[in-house]
Design a protein around this motif. Structure first.
Motif, PDB file in Angstrom:
ATOM      1  N   ALA A  23      -2.842  -5.085  -6.249  1.00 26.42           N
ATOM      2  CA  ALA A  23      -2.538  -3.718  -6.929  1.00 26.42           C
ATOM      3  C   ALA A  23      -4.001  -3.002  -7.079  1.00 26.42           C
ATOM      4  O   ALA A  23      -4.028  -1.844  -6.752  1.00 26.42           O
ATOM      5  N   ILE A  24      -5.089  -3.898  -7.242  1.00 23.31           N
ATOM      6  CA  ILE A  24      -6.513  -3.480  -7.532  1.00 23.31           C
ATOM      7  C   ILE A  24      -6.884  -3.146  -6.195  1.00 23.31           C
ATOM      8  O   ILE A  24      -7.642  -1.829  -5.847  1.00 23.31           O
ATOM      9  N   TYR A  25      -6.633  -3.905  -5.212  1.00 30.03           N
ATOM     10  CA  TYR A  25      -7.441  -3.704  -3.658  1.00 30.03           C
ATOM     11  C   TYR A  25      -6.510  -2.396  -3.429  1.00 30.03           C
ATOM     12  O   TYR A  25      -7.342  -1.712  -2.649  1.00 30.03           O
ATOM     13  N   TYR A  26      -5.286  -2.390  -3.158  1.00 36.80           N
ATOM     14  CA  TYR A  26      -4.537  -1.297  -2.641  1.00 36.80           C
ATOM     15  C   TYR A  26      -5.180  -0.024  -3.439  1.00 36.80           C
ATOM     16  O   TYR A  26      -4.826   1.061  -2.827  1.00 36.80           O
ATOM     17  N   SER A  27      -5.236   0.041  -4.807  1.00 37.08           N
ATOM     18  CA  SER A  27      -5.560   1.283  -5.142  1.00 37.08           C
ATOM     19  C   SER A  27      -7.067   1.653  -5.293  1.00 37.08           C
ATOM     20  O   SER A  27      -7.518   2.628  -5.975  1.00 37.08           O
ATOM     21  N   ASP A  28      -7.979   0.926  -4.663  1.00 42.57           N
ATOM     22  CA  ASP A  28      -9.386   1.046  -4.608  1.00 42.57           C
ATOM     23  C   ASP A  28      -9.864   0.928  -5.918  1.00 42.57           C
ATOM     24  O   ASP A  28     -10.773   1.816  -6.458  1.00 42.57           O
ATOM     25  N   GLY A  29      -9.384   0.027  -6.826  1.00 44.39           N
ATOM     26  CA  GLY A  29      -9.785  -0.142  -8.314  1.00 44.39           C
ATOM     27  C   GLY A  29      -9.167   0.897  -9.063  1.00 44.39           C
ATOM     28  O   GLY A  29      -9.453   0.771 -10.516  1.00 44.39           O
ATOM     29  N   VAL A  30      -8.281   1.859  -8.669  1.00 43.16           N
ATOM     30  CA  VAL A  30      -7.710   2.932  -9.771  1.00 43.16           C
ATOM     31  C   VAL A  30      -6.763   2.081 -10.762  1.00 43.16           C
ATOM     32  O   VAL A  30      -6.592   2.447 -11.968  1.00 43.16           O
ATOM     33  N   SER A  31      -5.981   1.516 -10.018  1.00 44.75           N
ATOM     34  CA  SER A  31      -5.020   0.722 -10.979  1.00 44.75           C
ATOM     35  C   SER A  31      -5.272  -0.923 -11.224  1.00 44.75           C
ATOM     36  O   SER A  31      -6.071  -1.323 -10.467  1.00 44.75           O
ATOM     37  N   TYR A  32      -5.178  -1.289 -12.370  1.00 48.69           N
ATOM     38  CA  TYR A  32      -5.330  -2.591 -13.095  1.00 48.69           C
ATOM     39  C   TYR A  32      -4.407  -3.474 -12.774  1.00 48.69           C
ATOM     40  O   TYR A  32      -3.294  -3.244 -12.284  1.00 48.69           O
ATOM     41  N   ASN A  33      -4.219  -4.788 -13.645  1.00 47.20           N
ATOM     42  CA  ASN A  33      -3.274  -5.778 -13.276  1.00 47.20           C
ATOM     43  C   ASN A  33      -2.077  -5.273 -13.775  1.00 47.20           C
ATOM     44  O   ASN A  33      -0.932  -6.018 -13.500  1.00 47.20           O
ATOM     45  N   GLU A  34      -1.940  -4.380 -14.743  1.00 47.27           N
ATOM     46  CA  GLU A  34      -0.754  -3.942 -15.328  1.00 47.27           C
ATOM     47  C   GLU A  34       0.267  -3.641 -14.381  1.00 47.27           C
ATOM     48  O   GLU A  34       1.585  -3.410 -14.624  1.00 47.27           O
ATOM     49  N   LYS A  35      -0.096  -3.204 -13.225  1.00 51.12           N
ATOM     50  CA  LYS A  35       0.576  -2.510 -12.073  1.00 51.12           C
ATOM     51  C   LYS A  35       0.951  -3.613 -11.044  1.00 51.12           C
ATOM     52  O   LYS A  35       1.603  -3.325  -9.987  1.00 51.12           O
ATOM     53  N   ALA A  36       0.758  -4.926 -11.431  1.00 47.49           N
ATOM     54  CA  ALA A  36       1.233  -5.964 -10.600  1.00 47.49           C
ATOM     55  C   ALA A  36       2.712  -5.905 -10.200  1.00 47.49           C
ATOM     56  O   ALA A  36       3.300  -6.307  -9.426  1.00 47.49           O
ATOM     57  N   SER A  37       3.517  -5.515 -11.312  1.00 49.41           N
ATOM     58  CA  SER A  37       4.818  -5.551 -11.147  1.00 49.41           C
ATOM     59  C   SER A  37       5.408  -4.431  -9.731  1.00 49.41           C
ATOM     60  O   SER A  37       6.261  -4.699  -9.255  1.00 49.41           O
ATOM     61  N   HIS A  38       4.519  -3.352  -9.579  1.00 52.60           N
ATOM     62  CA  HIS A  38       4.900  -2.720  -8.726  1.00 52.60           C
ATOM     63  C   HIS A  38       4.901  -3.491  -7.077  1.00 52.60           C
ATOM     64  O   HIS A  38       5.487  -3.003  -6.218  1.00 52.60           O
ATOM     65  N   ILE A  39       3.738  -4.080  -7.143  1.00 48.98           N
ATOM     66  CA  ILE A  39       3.578  -4.667  -5.920  1.00 48.98           C
ATOM     67  C   ILE A  39       4.715  -5.690  -5.528  1.00 48.98           C
ATOM     68  O   ILE A  39       5.189  -5.804  -4.445  1.00 48.98           O
ATOM     69  N   PHE A  40       4.974  -6.215  -6.654  1.00 42.30           N
ATOM     70  CA  PHE A  40       5.959  -7.344  -6.510  1.00 42.30           C
ATOM     71  C   PHE A  40       7.289  -6.741  -6.203  1.00 42.30           C
ATOM     72  O   PHE A  40       8.120  -7.027  -5.389  1.00 42.30           O
ATOM     73  N   VAL A  41       7.587  -5.596  -6.584  1.00 41.77           N
ATOM     74  CA  VAL A  41       9.136  -4.796  -6.458  1.00 41.77           C
ATOM     75  C   VAL A  41       8.810  -4.333  -5.167  1.00 41.77           C
ATOM     76  O   VAL A  41      10.061  -4.471  -4.769  1.00 41.77           O
ATOM     77  N   TYR A  42       7.768  -3.690  -4.632  1.00 42.01           N
ATOM     78  CA  TYR A  42       7.724  -3.223  -3.358  1.00 42.01           C
ATOM     79  C   TYR A  42       8.030  -4.461  -2.350  1.00 42.01           C
ATOM     80  O   TYR A  42       8.711  -4.158  -1.187  1.00 42.01           O
ATOM     81  N   ARG A  43       7.599  -5.784  -2.685  1.00 45.27           N
ATOM     82  CA  ARG A  43       7.696  -6.505  -1.327  1.00 45.27           C
ATOM     83  C   ARG A  43       9.334  -7.069  -1.453  1.00 45.27           C
ATOM     84  O   ARG A  43       9.782  -7.265  -0.636  1.00 45.27           O
ATOM     85  N   LYS A  44       9.865  -6.936  -2.611  1.00 44.26           N
ATOM     86  CA  LYS A  44      11.236  -7.105  -2.787  1.00 44.26           C
ATOM     87  C   LYS A  44      11.842  -5.933  -1.905  1.00 44.26           C
ATOM     88  O   LYS A  44      12.927  -6.398  -1.124  1.00 44.26           O
ATOM     89  N   LEU A  45      11.577  -4.872  -1.999  1.00 46.48           N
ATOM     90  CA  LEU A  45      12.200  -3.694  -1.272  1.00 46.48           C
ATOM     91  C   LEU A  45      12.089  -3.668   0.145  1.00 46.48           C
ATOM     92  O   LEU A  45      12.978  -3.594   0.792  1.00 46.48           O
ATOM     93  N   ALA A  46      10.781  -4.313   0.609  1.00 47.73           N
ATOM     94  CA  ALA A  46      10.635  -4.512   1.891  1.00 47.73           C
ATOM     95  C   ALA A  46      11.505  -5.175   2.606  1.00 47.73           C
ATOM     96  O   ALA A  46      11.602  -5.324   4.101  1.00 47.73           O
ATOM     97  N   GLU A  47      12.091  -6.191   2.203  1.00 52.56           N
ATOM     98  CA  GLU A  47      13.198  -7.005   2.595  1.00 52.56           C
ATOM     99  C   GLU A  47      14.258  -6.323   3.208  1.00 52.56           C
ATOM    100  O   GLU A  47      15.110  -6.662   3.960  1.00 52.56           O
TER     101      GLU A  47
END
Length: 406
Positions: free
Chosen positions: A298-322
């Motif tokens: 989440a930090i890498y993809y946002s260039d540091g804009v988002s912090y660790n509280e956005k980890a859920s969004h990365i997790f969810v998108y992985r699920k959706l990509a299935e």
């Protein structure tokens, strides 16, 4: 292009190196080099190969569409050819994109941000050397000093409020702007200002039929059978799903959160009542087990804009990509794309504690103990502590703002 980095009048190593952040199954690496520039990037094998001729190199990063009042659909390659003929043709398009046009004969470059500028695009001009790209991490191959003023803004507001970035000398290209360089001259110009739409003196009566037509047309342009669609039970999700059903487009709706809470329970009940194709994605033990890796991404993809509280969004998108690698949602993305495309709001926990509750905070201890730093996978963590005194001086004399212990 999905990701790119450009050096003009400069030479350097491949900024990607052995990066693990790209799916090699769907993406292909791209590189181009001549006597005056280097271009590196990845592009989607299915649709977005850069256009190279004897005179030009041109590509778009992101999604670009014909405007609704333009009938012919030129497709990606056709759009690039139109922009090559006349850069002003970009007014025919809409979407979330960055366009880069390099004149190989005249040795000049134009980089254009879309009208709303939702994609990240960065540049640096160091005299006769120009750098550009849409991934701030790649600039670290050439820029190693951190911008303490931008770090201060990040700490106070949770995002940078100016065009500065966390890297010293690197700036954001703002919405509706384009950068031009011929190796000697460098300029930033504006071709679109959203204020002209908001402040426009338009006395036409609202036409519900025209609005409905434009909305359905916009959905049709972006949707395809099997697409994921956000459905939290709110107005945006219900409206988009209604349009998909009306146009007989197959979809899979979703929401995410803790089982039994409103974020999942309300859309579940609505979907059962209306027979909507829906699935809840629960933030359960599997999410906990993947939290650290998702937080770092989440930090890498946002260039540091988002912090660790956005980890859920990365997790969810992985699920959706299935199911499908595209998500259709309202303008704010229902949160799922925020780590990638959107800057965060100004109010954070620190602001809440200091302003609303009036509590004093030992800032050094806050930085040392906050969960942000445990997952902040950036070199500037070590420099954060070094600017504590700078932050103190900035706020020490603000009346009524009790941020630090004295």
């Amino acid at each position: 292009m999905v990701d790119f980095y450009i050096r003009m009048n400069e030479r350097g190593s491949d900024p990607y190196g052995s990066t693990k952040y790209f799916d090699k199954k769907h993406l292909k690496k791209f590189s181009f080099e001549n006597e005056f520039l280097q271009v590196y990037g990845y592009y989607d094998k299915s649709k977005s190969k850069p256009l190279i001729t004897e005179t030009d190199l041109i590509f778009a990063a992101g999604d670009i569409y014909k405007r609704n009042d333009i009938n012919a659909d030129a497709g990606y390659a056709g759009i690039l050819k139109e922009i090559k003929v006349n850069p002003a043709n970009v007014s025919k398009y809409k979407g979330n994109y960055v366009v880069c046009r390099i004149d190989l004969l005249n040795k000049d470059i134009v980089i254009l941000n879309s009208q709303l500028g939702m994609k990240h695009i960065y540049y640096s001009n160091t005299g006769n050397r120009v750098y550009a790209g849409n991934n701030l991490n790649l600039f670290r191959a050439d820029f190693t000093a951190f911008n303490k003023n931008a770090v201060l803004q990040q700490l106070v507001f949770t995002f940078t409020i100016t065009d500065e970035t966390l890297l010293n000398g690197v700036y954001r290209l703002m919405p509706g702007e384009y950068a031009y360089s011929d190796g000697e001259e460098f300029s930033i110009s504006r071709y679109f200002d959203i204020q002209n739409l908001i402040l426009k003196d338009d006395t036409r009566a609202f036409d519900a039929e025209e609005f409905t037509h434009l909305f359905n047309r916009s959905i049709m342009e972006r949707a395809h059978n099997g697409i994921n669609v956000s459905f939290s039970g709110g107005f945006k999700g219900r409206t988009i799903v209604s349009s998909l059903i009306n146009q007989a487009i197959k979809y899979k709706s979703y929401s995410f959160g803790i089982k039994g809470r409103d974020n999942t329970e309300i859309p579940l009940r609505i979907s059962e009542e209306l027979k909507i194709n829906y699935e809840s994605i629960y933030l359960d033990t599997e999410y906990e087990n993947n939290y650290t890796e998702c937080a770092k991404e989440a930090i890498y993809y946002s260039d540091g804009v988002s912090y660790n509280e956005k980890a859920s969004h990365i997790f969810v998108y992985r699920k959706l990509a299935e199911n499908d690698n595209s998500v259709l949602s309202g303008l704010a993305g229902e949160g799922i794309m925020e780590p990638v495309n959107f800057r965060k709001g100004c109010i954070n926990l620190l602001y809440y504690y200091t302003v609303y509750l009036g509590r004093k905070i030992n800032f050094h201890e806050y930085l040392k103990n906050t969960g942000v730093l445990r997952f902040l996978n950036h070199d500037f963590v070590s420099e954060v502590f070094g600017i504590t005194e700078l932050v103190r001086e900035k706020f020490r004399d603000l009346s009524g703002f009790r941020l630090f212990d004295k």
